[in-house]
Scaffold this active site. Structure first.
Site, mmCIF file in Angstrom:
data_model
loop_
_atom_site.group_PDB
_atom_site.id
_atom_site.type_symbol
_atom_site.label_atom_id
_atom_site.label_comp_id
_atom_site.label_asym_id
_atom_site.label_seq_id
_atom_site.Cartn_x
_atom_site.Cartn_y
_atom_site.Cartn_z
ATOM 1 N N TRP A 353 0.841 -1.219 0.000
ATOM 2 C CA TRP A 353 0.000 0.000 0.000
ATOM 3 C C TRP A 353 0.863 1.251 0.000
ATOM 4 C CZ3 TRP A 353 -2.122 2.669 4.886
ATOM 5 C CH2 TRP A 353 -1.211 2.560 5.955
ATOM 6 N N ASP A 354 2.151 1.067 0.270
ATOM 7 C CA ASP A 354 3.120 2.170 0.209
ATOM 8 C C ASP A 354 2.931 2.945 -1.101
ATOM 9 O OD1 ASP A 354 3.912 0.024 1.851
ATOM 10 O OD2 ASP A 354 6.002 0.654 1.877
ATOM 11 N N GLU A 495 0.509 -3.003 12.418
ATOM 12 C CA GLU A 495 0.744 -4.454 12.339
ATOM 13 C C GLU A 495 1.091 -5.071 13.691
ATOM 14 O OE1 GLU A 495 3.556 -4.856 9.149
ATOM 15 O OE2 GLU A 495 2.004 -4.536 7.629
ATOM 16 N N LYS A 609 2.490 -0.020 16.102
ATOM 17 C CA LYS A 609 3.728 0.006 15.325
ATOM 18 C C LYS A 609 3.839 1.323 14.561
ATOM 19 C CE LYS A 609 5.927 -2.551 11.523
ATOM 20 N NZ LYS A 609 5.804 -3.670 10.583
ATOM 21 N N GLN A 610 2.688 1.811 14.071
ATOM 22 C CA GLN A 610 2.727 2.958 13.156
ATOM 23 C C GLN A 610 1.377 3.650 13.132
ATOM 24 O OE1 GLN A 610 2.963 -0.460 10.322
ATOM 25 N NE2 GLN A 610 2.491 1.147 8.845
HETATM 26 C C1 BGC Z 1 4.820 -1.716 7.405
HETATM 27 C C2 BGC Z 1 3.799 -1.706 6.286
HETATM 28 C C3 BGC Z 1 4.516 -1.442 4.976
HETATM 29 C C4 BGC Z 1 5.642 -2.431 4.758
HETATM 30 C C5 BGC Z 1 6.443 -2.134 3.522
HETATM 31 C C6 BGC Z 1 5.896 -2.741 7.091
HETATM 32 O O1 BGC Z 1 6.871 -2.710 8.090
HETATM 33 O O2 BGC Z 1 4.208 -2.018 8.627
HETATM 34 O O3 BGC Z 1 2.835 -0.716 6.518
HETATM 35 O O4 BGC Z 1 3.598 -1.511 3.935
HETATM 36 O O5 BGC Z 1 6.511 -2.397 5.859
HETATM 37 O O6 BGC Z 1 7.032 -0.884 3.603
#
Ligand code: BGC
Length: 784
Positions: A353-354, A495, A609-610
């Site tokens: 999704w980045d 996550e 996490k984010q």
């Molecule tokens: C993040 C995801 C991201 C992926 C690739 C993961 O560590 O939690 O949101 O899409 O890394 O960058």
């Protein structure tokens, strides 16, 4: 040490560099100083080899699966960058002898990598060595290298071994069968090998030229063909003060290239050999000039100017733009942008999704043609998404969490160690991180709003939006007690929470997806075209429309709590235990918490996490009031570890939206530092492409205040104190604008006149810009 001040004069704030050599930091420099052009990416490994290096060259799209227990990944292509150098019979490397001077720079303006070393061997002989390298932006197949070696104190015998090395692997996984090897005229090497499963033929050639004091010298190299390796070894007697110049020009072509699709492998070799024969006659200097010219033209169209106290900010935005150029496969819409671009093995070259949420915005507003490639990539993978939906018992299109060439799910099943059990951790994202499906639809819709590309929508875009809506309609489950539809058992953007029900981000975005499909359907019904009638029949959209409506009306959307306006991240987050997170919030390396707790334990803690709810507040900004945004920031940010590089930029933009430019600026600095900062371990596996896109978003969306939520351009600048002015180009609906912002005023100039007039809002007031007009608006500073 990583340096930001090595560009002088015209090159000020155009150069990143290092001024000392340390093998422990090889990986960092390899990644951030990578060269590329969207077709290929080459890590900045030193010419001489070290055990700590990760020598990578990737070509976009060439995915291969090395074994049944592996997922497909971008293979490491045969290497051309290594040069074995012997000085008076002694192998050269920097861990012995004495380094008297050392510098390495990446010039972002010309995209040339340059390393200069003065080195004294154990016998006291000094050598000056300059190594230069570029990957051409002019001819996407081409790479050039040049070594200039000067014995300073005494004549020396210099030997150079150079060739093509097909012994490379991806951390041990072998992707190529043994190749065909050939040496032509004792100058030119050919290495042709096919991937083991996807059967993509990759042909690499290289050509050598040797000069002493500018005069070409005929050399009689020793020829060598080994297993998966071909090389030539040249030996020269060089007087003290004389310079031996060794040039190596290489090219790579593959059977995946659009121009080679119908060709036999033998023809592919022939065509690329002919190309290199021709190109090599130009020599390093001319080929570099061709590439540098292409870069200069790019920069002329892209340049963003930040004036202020911190020059690093100017360099940081250029660094981001450089990487945005080299990560983007502008030549081919079948390929996505990988989470690490073409700069490392991390995430195996897969797209996430980045792309839609963090990277595509940059291209939408600066290079709409490239943005179109990205949405077309998702169209190419639509059938894979349909397969994934079917395999999981759903209808429509369920996009893969990790995507390669076909749209089938390619997320690995097992990841890093579980500190409690000592076994690998199960990765659930490929199965249940499902918000990617609405993120893809969101990307398509944003593309449409920004470009008005009706043809794309008619032929591809509507189909993606409707098929993804149908997926959600089939994914929802009825909860009789709540009397609404729910989305159970997912992972949201955060996550650190697995198997949760009703993740707010996922539910709202699914709702948005359904509503957008409904709106598209209704619009198209009013003016039916042949294409629409076909699509409606093929996908049975009349029936689907009814279902979308029924589901959209009744989907559960977690509301802000009455007491404190906090939106529950999911059904259970707010009831989980609270722990002191200071240690992890102050960490130097990310994901420290996973060294103390395993995922099951982390699941039970109020820790993120984010950005999760925060991304929702930013993407669907018109759904939520200022007070709700502020309340959720206060609740969730202190519980967020920013263990994903995607987190910081979102927080910075939201801080700008909340009228906190200084906080936004501090977070922008942290986002910019993820790859470019002095944490020398942060980019080992490759740069973070979402964070790189996020840097541009902080500048243009955050401080520039650019947004277009319902399809109308809005500019609401909020410059931080540290900046005096910000100016940037911006494409909107096919017209090119130039925006200049100071603390007092914003000027918008319409440089083209594709549209007779452009409606936009500046600092809360509506304006209309006629052909090639420019408008200056005084800013009502201090306003929220
Ligand atoms: C993040 C995801 C991201 C992926 C690739 C993961 O560590 O939690 O949101 O899409 O890394 O960058």
């Amino acid at each position: 040490m990583l340096r930001y001040d090595m560009g002088e004069g015209e090159l000020r704030n155009w150069v990143i560099g290092e001024d000392s050599f340390n093998v422990r930091y090889l990986a960092k420099y390899e990644a951030i100083m990578s060269l590329g052009n969207g077709y290929m990416g080459v890590r900045a490994c030193t010419e001489e080899s070290y055990p700590q290096e990760t020598r990578n060259c990737f070509v976009a799209g060439t995915f291969n699966r090395s074994g049944a227990s592996e997922v497909t990944e971008l293979p490491n292509i045969a290497d051309v960058t290594e040069l074995g150098i012997w000085l008076d019979g002694e192998g050269f490397h920097l861990e012995k002898g004495n380094i008297e001077e050392y510098s390495r720079t990446l010039n972002l303006q010309t995209a040339e990598l340059n390393r200069r070393v003065i080195w004294r061997n154990d016998r006291g002989n000094r050598f000056e060595m300059v190594f230069r390298r570029f990957v051409s932006l002019h001819n996407k197949h081409l790479l050039g290298m040049r070594a200039e070696l000067t014995p300073c104190t005494a004549a020396a015998e210099i030997s150079i071994r150079s060739g093509i090395n097909g012994q490379v692997t991806n951390s041990g996984a072998q992707h190529f069968a043994e190749g065909d090897k050939r040496i032509y005229d004792k100058k030119m090497i050919q290495y042709a090998a096919a991937t083991t499963e996807s059967n993509i033929h990759v042909v690499t050639h290289c050509h050598h030229r040797c000069l002493v004091d500018d005069a070409e010298v005929a050399a009689e190299p020793r020829l060598s063909i080994e297993r998966r390796k071909v090389s030539l070894e040249y030996t020269f007697q060089v007087e003290a003060g004389q310079t031996l110049v060794f040039e190596k020009i290489a090219n790579i072509h593959t059977s995946l290239d659009l121009e080679h699709r119908q060709q036999e492998a033998a023809k592919l070799c022939e065509v690329s050999l002919d190309e290199l024969r021709l190109e090599a006659t130009k020599g390093y200097g001319e080929l570099l000039q061709d590439s540098a010219k292409a870069w200069r033209e790019k920069w002329a169209a892209l340049d963003i100017k930040i004036k202020g106290m911190q020059e690093f900010d100017q360099l940081a935005i250029r660094f981001a733009q450089y990487h945005l150029v080299i990560m983007a496969p502008a030549h081919d819409n079948r390929f996505g942008i990988a989470a690490k671009g073409l700069t490392g093995e991390g995430y195996k070259g897969h797209s996430f999704w980045d792309t839609e949420i963090f990277i595509q915005p940059y291209f939408l507003f600066t290079d709409p043609g490239m943005a179109r490639n990205l949405v077309e990539y998702r169209y190419h993978t639509l059938d894979g998404a349909r397969r994934k939906a079917k395999e999981n018992g759903y209808r429509g299109a369920m996009y893969p969490w990790e995507s390669a060439l076909t749209g089938d799910e390619v997320t690995p099943e097992w990841g890093p160690v579980d500190v409690v059990t000592g076994t690998p951790t199960r990765i659930w994202t490929g199965l249940i991180e499902q918000h990617i499906t609405s993120d893809v639809a969101y990307g398509v819709w944003q593309y449409y709003l920004a470009t008005g590309d009706q043809l794309f929508m008619d032929t591809k875009g509507y189909e993606i939006i409707m098929e993804t809506a149908t997926f959600w309609a089939s994914r929802l489950t009825w909860n009789d007690a709540r009397k609404c539809f729910e989305i159970k058992d997912v992972i949201g953007p955060d996550e650190y929470k697995e198997h949760v029900d009703n993740n707010a981000y996922t539910n709202y975005m699914a709702h948005w997806n359904l509503q957008t499909a409904i709106a598209c359907y209704e619009k198209l019904q009013h003016a039916p075209s042949g294409m629409w009638i076909q699509l409606r029949n093929r996908l049975q959209l009349d029936k689907a429309y009814e279902e979308w409506q029924q589901k959209a009306e009744n989907i559960y959307l977690p509301r802000p709590r009455e007491t404190d306006l906090v939106i529950p991240q999911d059904d259970t987050y707010l009831g989980k235990k609270l722990i002191d997170l200071t240690k992890y919030r102050n960490q130097q390396e990310v994901a420290l918490i996973l060294e103390d707790y395993n995922m099951d334990q982390v699941n039970d803690i109020q820790v993120s996490k984010q950005a999760d709810v925060m991304v929702l507040l930013y993407l669907l900004e018109h759904y939520f009031s200022y007070e709700v945004k502020q309340a959720n920031w206060r609740y969730y940010e202190p519980k967020t570890l920013h263990d994903s590089s995607l987190s910081m930029a979102t927080h910075s933009i939201l801080a700008s939206d909340l009228g906190e430019p200084e906080l936004a600026y501090r977070l922008f600095g942290l986002a910019a530092g993820i790859d470019l900062g002095r944490n020398m371990k942060s980019s080992d596996q490759g740069i973070h492409t979402a964070s790189i896109g996020g840097i541009w978003k902080c500048v243009v969306f955050g401080f520039g205040g650019v947004r277009a939520p319902g399809g109308q351009l809005r500019i609401q600048p909020r410059l931080p104190e540290a900046w005096d002015s910000l100016s940037f180009p911006l494409y909107w609906q096919g017209d090119l604008l130039k925006i200049d912002i100071t603390h007092d005023a914003v000027q918008v100039a319409k440089l083209t006149d594709l549209n007779a007039s452009l409606r936009l809002s500046i600092d809360g007031q509506n304006y209309s810009l006629e052909s090639k007009e420019s408008i200056t608006v005084s800013l009502n500073t201090g306003k929220r």
